[in-house]
Design an enzyme around this catalytic site. Structure first.
Site, PDB file in Angstrom:
ATOM      1  N   TYR A 112       0.804  -1.221   0.000  1.00 45.82           N
ATOM      2  CA  TYR A 112       0.000   0.000   0.000  1.00 45.82           C
ATOM      3  C   TYR A 112       0.837   1.271   0.000  1.00 45.82           C
ATOM      4  O   TYR A 112       0.782   2.060  -0.925  1.00 45.82           O
ATOM      5  CB  TYR A 112      -0.952   0.004   1.208  1.00 45.82           C
ATOM      6  N   PRO A 125     -11.268   0.029  -3.044  1.00 50.01           N
ATOM      7  CA  PRO A 125     -12.511  -0.529  -3.587  1.00 50.01           C
ATOM      8  C   PRO A 125     -13.686   0.420  -3.397  1.00 50.01           C
ATOM      9  O   PRO A 125     -13.702   1.255  -2.491  1.00 50.01           O
ATOM     10  CB  PRO A 125     -12.724  -1.798  -2.742  1.00 50.01           C
ATOM     11  N   HIS A 346      -7.534   1.414   1.262  1.00 46.25           N
ATOM     12  CA  HIS A 346      -7.292   0.023   1.625  1.00 46.25           C
ATOM     13  C   HIS A 346      -6.201  -0.198   2.683  1.00 46.25           C
ATOM     14  O   HIS A 346      -6.157  -1.266   3.301  1.00 46.25           O
ATOM     15  CB  HIS A 346      -6.903  -0.738   0.351  1.00 46.25           C
ATOM     16  N   SER A 557     -12.127 -11.460  -5.815  1.00 46.09           N
ATOM     17  CA  SER A 557     -12.440 -11.497  -4.394  1.00 46.09           C
ATOM     18  C   SER A 557     -13.910 -11.789  -4.170  1.00 46.09           C
ATOM     19  O   SER A 557     -14.775 -11.251  -4.857  1.00 46.09           O
ATOM     20  CB  SER A 557     -12.099 -10.152  -3.744  1.00 46.09           C
TER      21      SER A 557
END
Length: 629
Positions: A112, A125, A346, A557
């Site tokens: 990240y 997301p 995230h 996912s």
């Protein structure tokens, strides 16, 4: 390279179902969280030989024979007694004894904070909720007020340490991520970003964005009690009146930039004292609420896809991309036409705490409205001001351009597969997740006549501070299944046997991953240990096969939810797909993304291929006697 693993969401399919709206305890259970966390085991370091053997198995369906032979030679050398592999393994094992979790700090950094692409599309997301039952400003404000009250209701459980512990297969899960999603924010850096969490300073406000203007809204009274939904309505109406005109520079669009560009703009922006105070107020806020205008008018078939784009990146500078602060961990988005969802940064957390919170909030908004609360004086929400210099204005224009290019490039398709849900695989005693993953493998094979590296997230929350590992859905078993499926020379009974083996292999890999014995995070740890000890990076990480293993053309996912929603994210490679799905009892929500700039990929075609694969797999099971159990 390792950073690409982060753009998928955690697998939560095996968690026990939650009762979503629980009574909020008025009494703090001090120390409960820490006591629970200390009772969790540490993340294991898998045996070196086991990981090397499993790595070879994972490569078999996706690399050429000569490449596999070369990799085996490299691994033999890496594993030699007294060699580099043993030294790195030993270093990792020592690290695991001296840290709460040997992986977590490295993972957040590499996946990240070191990742320099924009957080929009590439990392953060979006979540699409069902269309809400309102279509005007008043309805939007009323719903948003109840949403805020619902988040504060959930926050009380976090603050009081009364949040029910979640379980997976009878084992308690790490609850740390719930304590990271509120009052936190990402901060851009020139080479590496950071995350700040202000929860301990007990912020009392949220940020509200309307017409590209930011406001501080205090959501607690001086006695610590939260504002009621009625009181929040009054305050949101005030904000909307105060920002009726939208002729302002959309400062929020700067957060859509490439991270290095945003870091430079950020340093320039906060040189000014007023700007710095405004940015700090956003960073310190509990969460952000984005009040959007109506989305573009589209057909019913395309409505959810259009909303997904709004949740993921705002639709471009002409729509709502400037009506966001994408560095904020949690942003709720409510449109004037009933569109509703969220976007989350995230780095602090995976999907489960976000989904649990949103499920709770959606249930909370369905509760009957309370009787009007006593009238008390409420201070005006505070507008955040920004002094825009010509240089910052240039940064904003550049951000608009880059944002629009990315918005044009992303193809997002949300498909509701209505023919069946998890009921069908369950009837055939198959894991619904594994069944859907095999349908994805079959759909991809039908389109491209080959298998590809496939990523699916697995939760490591059985371990203290656990994040994710990779379920590699492309296996030798799945390759045998997809190659046989459309082969007319194969009998149906053989095809069903191969399907069952592929589903079982996926289920076994899933169990391997959630128990901390998968290969991807262990390989990352060995590489990071080499860098830590200033040793040469082992040749296995410079290998062509390793690059292929990490080139996830299918990044997938499963994000189950009680709410009939779907998460969405972008592909992690230029010629890949992002696929997120929520299996309900009688239908499955899919979000499929690809890039228009890649001629090989097409989100709509893959969505159709997945639909066809699911239907054909069901037909095969129904028409083959041995499948009827």
């Amino acid at each position: 390279m390792w950073g690409i693993c982060c753009r998928t969401v955690v697998k939560v399919g095996m968690a026990k179902p939650r009762h979503l709206v629980k009574p909020v305890s008025a009494t703090r259970v001090a120390g409960r969280y820490l006591t629970h966390q200390k009772g969790l085991p540490g993340l294991p370091v898998p045996p070196l030989q086991q990981t090397c053997e499993r790595y070879i198995s994972a490569l078999e369906p996706i690399v050429e024979v000569d490449e596999l032979t070369h990799t085996k030679e490299l691994l033999d050398d890496f594993q030699k007694a007294g060699g580099l592999g043993e030294r790195l393994q030993s270093g990792l094992e020592k690290r695991s004894h001296n840290t709460e979790n040997w992986l977590s700090e490295w993972w957040v950094q590499v996946a990240y904070l070191d990742y320099r692409m924009p957080v929009i599309v590439h990392s953060s997301p979006g979540l699409v909720l069902p269309r809400m039952n309102f279509s005007d400003k008043q309805g939007q404000i009323r719903f948003a007020a109840k949403l805020i009250a619902g988040v504060l209701d959930f926050k009380t459980m976090i603050d009081n340490e009364t949040l029910p512990v979640e379980y997976l297969g009878g084992k308690p899960l790490c609850m740390n991520q719930y304590y990271e999603v509120l009052s936190s924010c990402r901060i851009p850096g020139l080479k590496r970003d950071s995350v700040v969490n202000h929860a301990k300073s007990l912020p009392k406000h949220i940020t509200v964005v309307h017409n590209f203007q930011f406001f501080v809204l205090d959501v607690y009274h001086s006695d610590g009690s939260p504002l009621t939904a009625d009181q929040l309505c009054v305050q949101l109406e005030r904000i909307c009146r105060a920002s009726a005109e939208s002729s302002v520079d959309p400062v929020g669009i700067l957060t859509t930039q490439h991270r290095d560009s945003w870091a430079k703009s950020y340093l320039n922006l906060i040189k000014d004292k007023t700007n710095k105070e405004s940015v700090l107020a956003i960073q310190r806020s509990i969460f952000t609420l984005c009040l959007d205008g109506a989305v573009p008018q589209v057909s019913d078939d395309m409505y959810r896809s259009c909303v997904a784009v709004q949740m993921l990146h705002g639709g471009g500078s002409q729509w709502n991309s400037g009506n966001r602060w994408f560095d904020k961990t949690l942003q709720f988005i409510v449109g004037e036409d009933g569109t509703c969802g969220a976007n989350y940064e995230h780095a602090p957390a995976e999907g489960p705490p976000i989904v649990a919170l949103i499920d709770h909030v959606v249930e909370y908004t369905k509760k009957t409205e309370m009787v009007g609360s006593p009238t008390v004086p409420l201070s005006m929400p505070q507008k955040l001001h920004f002094n825009i210099t010509p240089e910052i204005k240039n940064h904003i224009e550049e951000a608009k351009h880059s944002m629009n290019v990315l918005a044009e490039d992303l193809d997002m398709r949300v498909m509701v597969f209505r023919h069946f849900g998890k009921n069908v695989p369950k009837a055939h005693k198959m894991s619904p997740d594994a069944f859907i993953q095999m349908a994805l493998q079959l759909a991809y094979y039908r389109m491209y006549q080959r298998c590809c590296a496939t990523y699916e997230s697995a939760s490591l929350r059985m371990y203290r501070l656990g994040r994710t590992d990779t379920i590699r859905s492309a296996s030798s078993a799945s390759a045998s299944f997809v190659r046989a499926f459309d082969d007319p020379s194969k009998q149906n009974t053989e095809k069903v046997e191969l399907m069952e083996k592929a589903v079982k292999a996926h289920r076994q890999y899933t169990d391997t991953a959630i128990s901390g014995q998968a290969i991807d995070r262990h390989l990352l740890g060995l590489k990071m240990q080499a860098l830590e000890e200033k040793l040469p990076v082992p040749d296995i990480f410079k290998d062509v096969a390793f690059a292929k293993a990490l080139h996830y053309q299918l990044s997938t996912s499963q994000v189950p939810s009680k709410t009939d929603c779907v998460m969405c994210f972008g592909p992690v490679v230029p010629n890949g797909y992002g696929v997120c799905y929520n299996p309900m009892i009688n239908h499955i929500n899919f979000a499929v993304s690809s890039f228009n700039s890649c001629e090989e990929t097409n989100a709509g075609q893959l969505a159709q291929a997945v639909e066809g694969a699911l239907l054909d797999m069901r037909t095969l099971l129904e028409q083959t006697p041995r499948a009827k159990l």
